[in-house]
Design a protein around this motif. Sequence first.
Motif, PDB file in Angstrom:
ATOM      1  N   LYS A 103       0.750  -1.230  -0.048  1.00  0.00           N
ATOM      2  CA  LYS A 103       0.216  -0.075   0.122  1.00  0.00           C
ATOM      3  C   LYS A 103       0.865   1.278   0.202  1.00  0.00           C
ATOM      4  O   LYS A 103       0.698   2.384  -0.806  1.00  0.00           O
ATOM      5  N   GLU A 104       1.961   1.249   0.640  1.00  0.00           N
ATOM      6  CA  GLU A 104       2.910   2.359   0.744  1.00  0.00           C
ATOM      7  C   GLU A 104       3.536   2.525  -0.458  1.00  0.00           C
ATOM      8  O   GLU A 104       3.702   3.874  -0.845  1.00  0.00           O
ATOM      9  N   GLU A 105       3.767   1.696  -1.117  1.00  0.00           N
ATOM     10  CA  GLU A 105       4.525   1.676  -2.352  1.00  0.00           C
ATOM     11  C   GLU A 105       3.516   2.485  -3.386  1.00  0.00           C
ATOM     12  O   GLU A 105       4.074   3.290  -4.122  1.00  0.00           O
TER      13      GLU A 105
ATOM     14  N   LYS B 265       7.702  11.217   0.136  1.00  0.00           N
ATOM     15  CA  LYS B 265       7.349  11.113   1.652  1.00  0.00           C
ATOM     16  C   LYS B 265       6.558   9.855   1.987  1.00  0.00           C
ATOM     17  O   LYS B 265       5.622   9.243   1.582  1.00  0.00           O
ATOM     18  N   ILE B 266       7.651   8.957   2.616  1.00  0.00           N
ATOM     19  CA  ILE B 266       7.274   7.781   3.246  1.00  0.00           C
ATOM     20  C   ILE B 266       6.740   7.568   4.466  1.00  0.00           C
ATOM     21  O   ILE B 266       7.611   8.164   5.394  1.00  0.00           O
ATOM     22  N   GLN B 267       5.659   7.159   4.774  1.00  0.00           N
ATOM     23  CA  GLN B 267       5.248   7.319   6.189  1.00  0.00           C
ATOM     24  C   GLN B 267       5.280   5.728   6.706  1.00  0.00           C
ATOM     25  O   GLN B 267       5.724   5.831   7.978  1.00  0.00           O
TER      26      GLN B 267
ATOM     27  N   LEU C 139       6.033   1.734 -11.345  1.00  0.00           N
ATOM     28  CA  LEU C 139       6.501   0.380 -10.873  1.00  0.00           C
ATOM     29  C   LEU C 139       7.657  -0.397 -11.336  1.00  0.00           C
ATOM     30  O   LEU C 139       8.257  -1.277 -10.765  1.00  0.00           O
ATOM     31  N   ARG C 140       7.625  -0.519 -12.756  1.00  0.00           N
ATOM     32  CA  ARG C 140       8.493  -1.532 -13.154  1.00  0.00           C
ATOM     33  C   ARG C 140       9.962  -0.967 -12.842  1.00  0.00           C
ATOM     34  O   ARG C 140      10.632  -1.924 -12.509  1.00  0.00           O
ATOM     35  N   LEU C 141      10.181   0.392 -12.998  1.00  0.00           N
ATOM     36  CA  LEU C 141      11.529   0.755 -12.324  1.00  0.00           C
ATOM     37  C   LEU C 141      11.884   0.237 -11.091  1.00  0.00           C
ATOM     38  O   LEU C 141      13.129  -0.257 -10.803  1.00  0.00           O
TER      39      LEU C 141
ATOM     40  N   CYS D 248       5.107   5.724  -4.133  1.00  0.00           N
ATOM     41  CA  CYS D 248       6.516   5.574  -5.049  1.00  0.00           C
ATOM     42  C   CYS D 248       5.573   5.762  -6.661  1.00  0.00           C
ATOM     43  O   CYS D 248       6.612   6.036  -7.476  1.00  0.00           O
ATOM     44  N   MET D 249       4.462   6.130  -6.765  1.00  0.00           N
ATOM     45  CA  MET D 249       4.058   6.195  -8.171  1.00  0.00           C
ATOM     46  C   MET D 249       3.924   7.507  -8.658  1.00  0.00           C
ATOM     47  O   MET D 249       3.665   7.623  -9.977  1.00  0.00           O
ATOM     48  N   PRO D 250       4.084   8.508  -8.024  1.00  0.00           N
ATOM     49  CA  PRO D 250       3.890   9.847  -8.464  1.00  0.00           C
ATOM     50  C   PRO D 250       4.946  10.044  -9.713  1.00  0.00           C
ATOM     51  O   PRO D 250       4.518  11.129 -10.532  1.00  0.00           O
TER      52      PRO D 250
END
Length: 97
Positions: free
Chosen positions: A27-29, A65-67, A39-41, A33-35
């Motif tokens: 979920k965090e990913e 910003k990682i929570q 995700l392939r990267l 991470c997507m903006p």
Amino acid sequence: MKALILTCLAVAAALAADQATLDRGQKEESRSCMPCHSLRLIHSQRLSKAAWNKELDKMTGWGTKIQDREALLEYLLANYGDDKPASPPATSRDGSK
Ligand code: HEC
């Protein structure tokens, strides 16, 4: 017998907690991470724990910003650790991947 049952319960609880952590990490990913990139990267990498940590530091330095960093790290390591088989090569954009 009682000890055995208790052991089984403890193991089951540990596994359940682990899966919950992995779910939180995923979920965090998708949240953090997507903006900036696909995700392939991320999913094409096979990194050690130290290397993933460095990667998260690097992305944080670029404004991510990682929570729930702990869960994210566990999820990345469980799925894209350096002990996992190499990812398939990037293929054409035919929608299959
Ligand atoms: C603020 C924008 C941004 C966010 C958010 C972001 N990244 Fe990145 N990421 C980048 C850029 C820029 C690159 C370099 C892209 C390139 O080289 O084509 C990159 C590249 C990567 C790479 C490839 C290796 C590398 O270092 O170049 C990985 C792995 C990666 N990001 C992981 C993540 C993860 C995991 C997250 C979520 C925690 C995340 N990124 C969120 C900007 C971001």
